[in-house]
Design an enzyme around this catalytic site. Structure first.
Site, PDB file in Angstrom:
ATOM      1  N   SER A   1      15.717 -47.916   4.489  1.00 54.59           N
ATOM      2  CA  SER A   1      15.320 -46.719   3.732  1.00 54.59           C
ATOM      3  C   SER A   1      14.064 -46.159   4.381  1.00 54.59           C
ATOM      4  CB  SER A   1      15.000 -47.097   2.284  1.00 54.59           C
ATOM      5  OG  SER A   1      14.409 -46.013   1.597  1.00 54.59           O
TER       6      SER A   1
ATOM      7  N   TYR B   1       9.894 -52.489  -4.160  1.00 54.94           N
ATOM      8  CA  TYR B   1      11.034 -51.883  -3.450  1.00 54.94           C
ATOM      9  C   TYR B   1      10.623 -51.587  -2.008  1.00 54.94           C
ATOM     10  CZ  TYR B   1      14.881 -48.812  -2.137  1.00 54.94           C
ATOM     11  OH  TYR B   1      15.957 -48.253  -1.482  1.00 54.94           O
TER      12      TYR B   1
END
Ligand SMILES: NC(=O)c1ccc[n+]([C@@H]2O[C@H](COP(=O)([O-])OP(=O)(O)OC[C@H]3O[C@@H](n4cnc5c(N)ncnc54)[C@H](OP(=O)(O)O)[C@@H]3O)[C@@H](O)[C@H]2O)c1
Length: 254
Positions: A141, A154
């Site tokens: 990501s 995260y």
């Protein structure tokens, strides 16, 4: 040869896609199957997987499994010769600052995004090494490149995915296996619903801007794995045109 054509056809290839019950994984499974691959779908929600198997027909099969469970992941690969593996299963849980974080959410993210990818890579590698070729694609990501407020765990999990990608390149150097990390910005999937637990809040993440679609990301993955064998597309970063960083999103023209 037409430069637009895929140069390494997917027909005859045997793929595994984790997190295939939704979003990027589902779109990737469809894209790979449409290009001729046999695709084995993995996720926890079996009903969803069975629906996709029915849609894709004879070129698809599935296993309901949790990537946090090393043994379950290992069984999927046992005795098989998959040569294209997309370790996509992942999630975000919560956006609290670190001192207010829920440790169950932390465990979910670390066990799925980090250990799940490790379990998948470990189980996939023996067959890839034996074949002397193949692709292992990791879903990272932009959150693995830039942190943002409330992203803490995260962000850490996706930075770890990037480290795992780099480690694989070094550990498997000379094996003939290609490694790719695909790092998208905002993609409209069920990701924000899972993370925020509320559909209105999830919708607001994409409000006033045009996010990437799961098909955009699937297309990038298909591109990477269809290059000629001597070409390894290592890192793909895809941003929505209206997103400049993890913190800067152009909304409603502002
Ligand atoms: N959406 C974004 O903006 C974005 C941006 C960058 C990167 N990503 C990454 O892209 C990947 C796919 O996310 P998405 O956006 O497509 O979200 P999504 O629509 O929520 O899909 C997530 C998939 O992961 C599966 N999954 C979650 N936990 C699992 C577990 N323990 N075991 C097996 N499967 C599991 C889910 O299936 P089940 O619930 O059925 O198990 C689902 O199929 C993730 O790694 C995410 O971090 C997303």
């Amino acid at each position: 040869m037409n430069a637009q054509q895929d140069q390494l056809p997917l027909s005859g290839r045997r793929a595994v896609v984790t997190g295939a019950s939704s979003g990027i994984g589902r779109a990737t499974a469809r894209a790979l199957a449409a290009a001729g691959a046999n695709v084995h779908l993995v996720a926890r929600r079996k009903e969803r997987l069975l629906e996709l198997v029915e849609e894709l027909g004879a070129c698809a099969s599935c296993s309901a499994a949790d990537v946090r469970d090393a043994e379950a992941v290992s069984e999927i690969f046992d005795g098989q010769s998959y040569d294209l593996v997309v370790a996509n299963a992942g999630l975000g849980k919560g956006v609290a600052p670190l001192h207010e974080g829920d440790t169950d959410d932390w465990a979910d993210m670390i066990d799925t995004n980090v250990k799940g990818v490790l379990h998948t890579a470990r189980a996939a590698l023996p067959a890839l090494r034996a074949a002397g070729h193949g692709d292992l694609v990791l879903l990272g990501s932009v959150a693995g490149r830039q942190v943002y407020p409330g992203g803490n765990v995260y962000n850490a999990s996706k930075h770890a995915v990037r480290a795992i990608y780099e480690a694989l390149r070094l550990d498997e150097f000379g094996s003939g296996i290609r490694f790719t990390t695909v790092d998208p910005g905002l993609v409209e999937t069920e990701f924000s619903l899972v993370r925020l637990g509320d559909q209105d809040a999830a919708d607001r993440v994409y409000d006033g801007m045009t996010p990437l679609t799961p098909e955009d990301v699937a297309d990038a993955i298909r591109y990477a794995v269809t290059r000629p064998p001597h070409v390894n597309i290592g890192e793909i970063v895809l941003w929505p045109t209206e997103q400049a960083s993890t913190r800067d999103v152009h909304r409603n023209g502002h």
